[in-house]
Design a protein around this motif. Structure first.
Motif, PDB file in Angstrom:
ATOM      1  N   MET A  75       1.188   4.122   9.496  1.00 18.47           N
ATOM      2  CA  MET A  75       1.094   4.267   8.042  1.00 18.47           C
ATOM      3  C   MET A  75       0.905   2.910   7.392  1.00 18.47           C
ATOM      4  N   LYS A  76      -0.094   2.830   6.540  1.00 25.79           N
ATOM      5  CA  LYS A  76      -0.265   1.612   5.763  1.00 25.79           C
ATOM      6  C   LYS A  76       0.922   1.450   4.823  1.00 25.79           C
ATOM      7  N   LYS A  77       1.402   0.226   4.690  1.00 26.96           N
ATOM      8  CA  LYS A  77       2.548  -0.036   3.834  1.00 26.96           C
ATOM      9  C   LYS A  77       2.079  -0.370   2.424  1.00 26.96           C
ATOM     10  N   ASP A  78       3.044  -0.261   1.499  1.00 30.21           N
ATOM     11  CA  ASP A  78       2.799  -0.671   0.113  1.00 30.21           C
ATOM     12  C   ASP A  78       1.656   0.101  -0.536  1.00 30.21           C
ATOM     13  N   ILE A  79       1.531   1.384  -0.184  1.00 27.90           N
ATOM     14  CA  ILE A  79       0.574   2.261  -0.844  1.00 27.90           C
ATOM     15  C   ILE A  79       1.324   3.065  -1.896  1.00 27.90           C
ATOM     16  N   ASP A  80       0.906   2.929  -3.127  1.00 27.14           N
ATOM     17  CA  ASP A  80       1.569   3.585  -4.243  1.00 27.14           C
ATOM     18  C   ASP A  80       0.689   4.724  -4.747  1.00 27.14           C
ATOM     19  N   ILE A  81       1.274   5.910  -4.918  1.00 25.98           N
ATOM     20  CA  ILE A  81       0.557   7.052  -5.471  1.00 25.98           C
ATOM     21  C   ILE A  81       0.964   7.192  -6.935  1.00 25.98           C
ATOM     22  N   ARG A  82      -0.019   7.103  -7.817  1.00 25.02           N
ATOM     23  CA  ARG A  82       0.276   7.267  -9.240  1.00 25.02           C
ATOM     24  C   ARG A  82      -0.931   7.836  -9.958  1.00 25.02           C
ATOM     25  N   GLU A  83      -0.698   8.343 -11.154  1.00 26.08           N
ATOM     26  CA  GLU A  83      -1.763   8.985 -11.903  1.00 26.08           C
ATOM     27  C   GLU A  83      -2.758   7.955 -12.426  1.00 26.08           C
TER      28      GLU A  83
ATOM     29  N   ASP B  89     -12.861   4.436   3.770  1.00 25.31           N
ATOM     30  CA  ASP B  89     -13.035   4.518   5.225  1.00 25.31           C
ATOM     31  C   ASP B  89     -12.018   3.688   5.997  1.00 25.31           C
ATOM     32  N   ASP B  90     -11.741   2.469   5.546  1.00 29.79           N
ATOM     33  CA  ASP B  90     -10.840   1.605   6.307  1.00 29.79           C
ATOM     34  C   ASP B  90      -9.374   1.977   6.129  1.00 29.79           C
ATOM     35  N   PHE B  91      -9.092   3.005   5.334  1.00 33.91           N
ATOM     36  CA  PHE B  91      -7.732   3.498   5.182  1.00 33.91           C
ATOM     37  C   PHE B  91      -7.581   4.920   5.726  1.00 33.91           C
ATOM     38  N   GLN B  92      -8.613   5.386   6.457  1.00 39.61           N
ATOM     39  CA  GLN B  92      -8.540   6.703   7.063  1.00 39.61           C
ATOM     40  C   GLN B  92      -7.510   6.713   8.189  1.00 39.61           C
ATOM     41  N   SER B  93      -6.967   7.906   8.464  1.00 36.91           N
ATOM     42  CA  SER B  93      -6.042   8.138   9.592  1.00 36.91           C
ATOM     43  C   SER B  93      -4.687   7.457   9.414  1.00 36.91           C
TER      44      SER B  93
ATOM     45  N   LEU C 126      -7.772   0.653  -5.846  1.00 44.53           N
ATOM     46  CA  LEU C 126      -7.803   2.080  -5.565  1.00 44.53           C
ATOM     47  C   LEU C 126      -8.404   2.313  -4.187  1.00 44.53           C
ATOM     48  N   ILE C 127      -7.659   3.003  -3.322  1.00 43.14           N
ATOM     49  CA  ILE C 127      -8.171   3.263  -1.976  1.00 43.14           C
ATOM     50  C   ILE C 127      -8.255   4.770  -1.683  1.00 43.14           C
ATOM     51  N   GLY C 128      -7.861   5.590  -2.651  1.00 41.46           N
ATOM     52  CA  GLY C 128      -7.969   7.026  -2.488  1.00 41.46           C
ATOM     53  C   GLY C 128      -7.641   7.734  -3.789  1.00 41.46           C
ATOM     54  N   PHE C 129      -8.095   8.974  -3.918  1.00 44.66           N
ATOM     55  CA  PHE C 129      -7.752   9.760  -5.097  1.00 44.66           C
ATOM     56  C   PHE C 129      -7.915  11.242  -4.801  1.00 44.66           C
ATOM     57  N   VAL C 130      -7.264  12.077  -5.618  1.00 45.98           N
ATOM     58  CA  VAL C 130      -7.471  13.518  -5.596  1.00 45.98           C
ATOM     59  C   VAL C 130      -7.648  13.969  -7.041  1.00 45.98           C
TER      60      VAL C 130
ATOM     61  N   VAL D 247     -17.540   7.309  -0.344  1.00 50.67           N
ATOM     62  CA  VAL D 247     -17.006   8.224   0.661  1.00 50.67           C
ATOM     63  C   VAL D 247     -17.938   9.394   0.932  1.00 50.67           C
ATOM     64  N   PHE D 248     -18.472  10.028  -0.127  1.00 53.65           N
ATOM     65  CA  PHE D 248     -19.222  11.261   0.050  1.00 53.65           C
ATOM     66  C   PHE D 248     -20.714  11.039   0.287  1.00 53.65           C
ATOM     67  N   LYS D 249     -21.214   9.869  -0.090  1.00 52.56           N
ATOM     68  CA  LYS D 249     -22.618   9.532   0.197  1.00 52.56           C
ATOM     69  C   LYS D 249     -23.590  10.611  -0.306  1.00 52.56           C
ATOM     70  N   LEU D 250     -23.345  11.077  -1.509  1.00 54.34           N
ATOM     71  CA  LEU D 250     -24.208  12.075  -2.126  1.00 54.34           C
ATOM     72  C   LEU D 250     -25.355  11.400  -2.860  1.00 54.34           C
ATOM     73  N   PRO D 251     -26.436  12.142  -3.113  1.00 52.25           N
ATOM     74  CA  PRO D 251     -27.489  11.595  -3.986  1.00 52.25           C
ATOM     75  C   PRO D 251     -26.892  11.229  -5.345  1.00 52.25           C
ATOM     76  N   GLU D 252     -27.444  10.236  -5.977  1.00 51.55           N
ATOM     77  CA  GLU D 252     -26.861   9.741  -7.228  1.00 51.55           C
ATOM     78  C   GLU D 252     -26.748  10.835  -8.287  1.00 51.55           C
ATOM     79  N   ILE D 253     -27.693  11.746  -8.312  1.00 51.71           N
ATOM     80  CA  ILE D 253     -27.651  12.806  -9.313  1.00 51.71           C
ATOM     81  C   ILE D 253     -26.455  13.725  -9.119  1.00 51.71           C
ATOM     82  N   GLU D 254     -25.874  13.737  -7.905  1.00 51.72           N
ATOM     83  CA  GLU D 254     -24.735  14.598  -7.605  1.00 51.72           C
ATOM     84  C   GLU D 254     -23.388  13.908  -7.830  1.00 51.72           C
TER      85      GLU D 254
END
Length: 252
Positions: A1-9, A85-89, A59-63, A26-33
């Protein structure tokens, strides 16, 4: 687990703009998407929320949780969950989802829904066994042909964007148990199994035709299972033969 990761709004325009950039990466979608910052701002002000995972101020992730009304009740549609990507797994996606559950319950919402690709065994295991979601719906070609080329290594192979809908009932016995770090075993035996390739990326690289055939098989078998009144509640992880497991709907 990566340390010092804070989840906040995520609240400020700068934070929401960072979500847009991470989405693009992350998603590599066409720009229009790509969903623009306006979409995030409107979602927030319409009663939704965006939770971010931060390493210090980065910011390294969001939902993203979009307010919805589904099956006669207030709900959230979990439109995107992204981790750099570098924070996956490192369990960051899981932390984001559990914080999403807590925030939804605080707002009086007990149901969250999202989509994922049927052929991705790792995602299926995460959704069904790590979070406790169930599946009752398969939507063929939900976004159009070759919508996300990240799923095919950047190749356009004519892949329809079929999606399964994960249904997260936030106060179900399984979800409650998993939220506490406890194990959960289904009380009944599965009535049907659907095999899925253990390595979708390798299959696409080896034979796009075989990948398309795999998609067609999955579509037919899922649609048949749901037509027979079954619900998918579990996933068997295996290096060679992972499987979706189905049960009678009355036991769901």
């Amino acid at each position: 687990m990566k340390k010092d990761i804070d989840i906040r709004e995520c609240i400020t325009v700068d934070q929401l703009s960072a979500c847009v950039e991470l989405q693009r990466e992350v998603f590599k979608l066409p720009e229009i998407e790509i969903s623009p910052v306006r979409h995030f701002i409107v979602t927030k002000n319409a009663g939704g929320f965006i939770l971010g995972a931060f390493e210090n101020s980065d910011l390294i992730g969001f939902v993203l949780s979009v307010p919805a009304f589904l099956r006669g009740q207030k709900a959230f549609y979990s439109h995107m969950t992204a981790v750099r990507d570098d924070f996956q797994s490192y369990g960051i996606g899981r932390r984001l989802k559990w914080e999403q559950r807590l925030k939804a319950l605080e707002l009086g919402v007990k149901f969250v829904k999202w989509t994922f690709e049927p052929w991705k065994a790792r995602n299926a295991y995460f959704n069904l066994e790590k979070l406790g979601a169930i599946i009752t719906e398969y939507q063929p070609n939900f976004y159009g042909i070759d919508y996300a080329t990240a799923s095919t290594g950047g190749k356009k192979i004519g892949l329809a964007s079929d999606r399964l809908f994960a249904e997260w009932h936030l106060e179900s016995p399984k979800v409650i148990a998993l939220s506490k770090g406890e194990s959960f075993a289904e009380p009944n035996y599965p009535e049907r199994q659907i095999d899925v390739t253990p390595d979708w990326s390798a299959l696409v690289a080896q034979s796009p035709e075989a990948a398309l055939a795999e998609q067609k098989r999955l579509r037919l078998e899922f649609e048949a299972a749901f037509a027979d009144g079954l619900v998918c509640k579990s996933f068997k992880r295996s290096e060679s033969e992972p499987q979706y497991l189905f049960y009678r709907k009355e036991n769901a």
